[in-house]
Each structure stands twice: as C-alpha cells, then as structure tokens.
Write an enzyme that holds these catalytic residues in place. Structure first.
Site, PDB file in Angstrom:
ATOM      1  CG  ASN A 193      49.448  20.864  -0.415  1.00  0.00           C
ATOM      2  OD1 ASN A 193      48.297  21.131  -0.065  1.00  0.00           O
ATOM      3  ND2 ASN A 193      50.473  20.925   0.412  1.00  0.00           N
ATOM      4  CG  ASP A 246      53.548  19.683  -1.614  1.00  0.00           C
ATOM      5  OD1 ASP A 246      54.468  18.836  -1.646  1.00  0.00           O
ATOM      6  OD2 ASP A 246      53.072  20.141  -0.564  1.00  0.00           O
ATOM      7  CB  SER A 303      43.451  30.570  -6.641  1.00  0.00           C
ATOM      8  OG  SER A 303      42.729  30.295  -5.486  1.00  0.00           O
TER       9      SER A 303
HETATM   10  O1  RIB Z   1      54.472  20.379   1.695  1.00  0.00           O
HETATM   11  C1  RIB Z   1      53.642  21.159   2.499  1.00  0.00           C
HETATM   12  C2  RIB Z   1      52.668  20.293   3.239  1.00  0.00           C
HETATM   13  O2  RIB Z   1      53.366  19.467   4.143  1.00  0.00           O
HETATM   14  C3  RIB Z   1      51.677  21.049   4.090  1.00  0.00           C
HETATM   15  O3  RIB Z   1      50.515  21.389   3.387  1.00  0.00           O
HETATM   16  C4  RIB Z   1      51.447  20.124   5.271  1.00  0.00           C
HETATM   17  O4  RIB Z   1      50.155  19.637   5.363  1.00  0.00           O
HETATM   18  C5  RIB Z   1      52.472  19.005   5.119  1.00  0.00           C
HETATM   19  O5  RIB Z   1      51.912  17.856   4.635  1.00  0.00           O
END
Ligand code: RIB
Length: 313
Positions: free
Chosen positions: A47, A253, A292
C-alpha cells in the site's frame, strides 16, 4: 562510494485483502450478516509503495508473494502504479492474505495471515542490498519479521522511514535509524514502553519522550485529527481536512507512502507531513487500501476538502 538514487525502496508486506462490508462489527461470540466480499490488493508495504509511486516517486518493492491465485491480485496495484517488482520473490505456498471487515462508519478490523511474507528473510533482503543502499529513502513497517526488517534498515545508506505498524521488538540500533519513526497514538505508547518510558498524559508528551529516547524525528498519526510531528524542535500539530470516511483501511499506509514521496523530493519533514495528512484524508473517502490517487500529484488538493489551516499546539 555509491550515490543514493532519487528513488524509494519499500521493504515490506504484500497481501490480498478479502474485504467484507457489514453494517457493524460483531461483538465476541456474535454472528452478523455481511453485505459484500471483494478481493483487493493490500499489505502495508505494498500500500505504501503504491501510494508513493502513484504520487510520482520512483519505487522499488522488496517482498514476496506465493504461487496461489491471490498472488496476481496482491501484485495488481503495484503493477498498475509502475513499481519495480524485480525484487519481489515468488515463493511456494500462500500469498499473504488479510481478512478486512469494514463497517458502515468506515472503521475496520483486520486479521493478517502472513503467508509468503514470512519468506522475506534477512538473506532475501540481503539479495536486494544494492538497491536498498542506493535508495534515497527506504521504508519499512512491522509486517515482516524483525530480523528481516532490521536487515533492511542496516543495508540503507539514505533516509529510513520506520512505520512500526504493527509494533514489534526491532533491534534497538536499527529502530533508532528511523528518521522519522511513524506511529499512531497506540503504537507510539508501545514503542515508548520498549524504551522503558512511563505512560504519558497526552500524545504530545509521547512524541517528546520518543525524541528524548533518541529518535531524530517522530511523526504520530491521529486519524481524523491529523498528525503530530517533530524533528527536534517543538512538537507541531498538522490538522487534517474534514472528510467523510468510507473506508479507513490503509489510510496510514497512504500517509506513509505520501510522506516518502515528498521526502524523496527533498521536502522538509513538516511540509511532507502536511501533504501526507491530506493524502491520508483523501484515501479514507474511497474503498480499499490502494485507491487511485489523482495524477499528477499537484491535482490532489483540488480533490480534497480544503480546510487545511496552519496550527500548532
Ligand atoms: O494497513 C492496511 C493493510 O493492513 C491491509 O491492506 C492489510 O493487508 C494489512 O496488511
């Protein structure tokens, strides 16, 4: 001596997210009916890499997926974002999977089955040592093993962003290479406890105590309240735009990816945090952990609620 490239290397997790939407989360022992099931790309490392790449950075991903049906989904966002995937291993067995439940108020619960992410050993990281050493910014999180994460930090010659989510016991010397350490309020307290710090009365005091523990800079994300940051000076509060959250999965993220994208572009930390707060606020308005982002990145503020004011406390 090698010269750091203008790029970012993310050493981290790659998952397929099995996202269930539901009205509200069940209590322990309770059964509720879900509404929809979608399989989306996720994993904190992926992410972050996707966010940074979509915001214009040159990103290399170091990680692993399995040889199952989830692998392609897990990599799809990275592919679409144009990340360099040559350092992503194809391991035997399962790709990392996260069971993500998103309720109508946008809040989530997540259970991660690490799968191939456990195949990212210190030796696997060492195989990418040249790319890690040459990167201007290296990003790690808490979803790989502590030894692999420490190996990535030690291999870095440039700036290291340590997003200790989830919190783990990382080698102290490696952890203190963080510049910045990025944590949410709960993680910040746990990291402080690792340093023997007592509970503090408020978030600002936690940031101050972490700096006193030896971190060069600390960023604490506060969800809809924005973030606190300091790189040695007074702790600054960066407020977030007011938005309606649809799905908070991966908002932290998105924040870290955006922070890396701005730091690699030589922004000062406070400027990078201001941008990252807005990207995190943008991300919660869309489903999934890899929305996106509008490109080019300078279109982003037009998409956001623009009530971002200067403030400090
Ligand atoms: O921070 C969110 C993420 O935490 C998700 O996409 C999931 O895969 C976990 O890793």
């Amino acid at each position: 001596m090698s010269v750091p490239s203008p790029g970012i290397v993310v050493v981290g997790s790659i998952n397929a997210d099995l996202v269930v939407t539901l009205e509200r989360h069940p209590r322990p022992g309770e059964t509720v009916l879900g509404r929809t099931l979608t399989v989306l790309p996720g994993g904190k490392g992926a992410n972050q890499a996707v966010a940074a790449a979509l915001l214009g950075a040159d990103v290399t991903m170091v990680g692993a997926v399995g040889d199952d049906a989830y692998a392609e989904t897990a990599l799809s966002g990275l592919h679409a974002a144009g990340a360099d995937l040559r350092a992503v291993r194809r391991a035997d067995g399962s790709t990392g999977v996260a069971i993500v439940e998103v309720s109508d108020d946008g809040e989530n619960t997540i259970v991660v089955l690490s799968g191939a992410n456990t195949e990212v050993t210190p030796d696997v990281v060492a195989a990418s040592a040249d790319a890690i050493r040459d990167a201007a910014v290296v990003v790690v999180q808490g979803e790989l093993s502590a030894p692999a994460t420490a190996a990535a930090v030690r291999a870095a010659a440039g700036r290291v962003i340590v997003n200790l989510a989830p919190v783990m016991e990382l080698d102290r010397e490696a952890l203190l290479r963080a510049d910045p350490l990025v944590v949410n309020e709960h993680e910040g307290e746990l990291v402080l406890a690792q340093f023997g710090g007592a509970k503090r009365p408020d978030h600002e005091a936690v940031v101050t105590a972490l700096l006193a523990s030896g971190f060069a800079s600390v960023v604490m994300t506060l969800g809809g309240e924005g973030a606190l940051m300091s790189d040695g000076g007074p702790v600054r509060h960066v407020p977030a735009p007011r938005v309606t959250a649809v799905d908070t999965t991966g908002a932290g993220d998105a924040f870290v990816g955006a922070l890396a994208a701005r730091l690699v572009a030589a922004d000062a930390l406070e400027d990078a945090v201001r941008f990252a707060v807005r990207v995190g606020s943008y991300a919660v308005q869309y489903p999934g952990a890899q929305p996106s982002y509008p490109t080019p990145a300078d279109e982003l503020p037009e998409v956001l609620t623009d009530d971002h004011e200067e403030a400090s406390r």
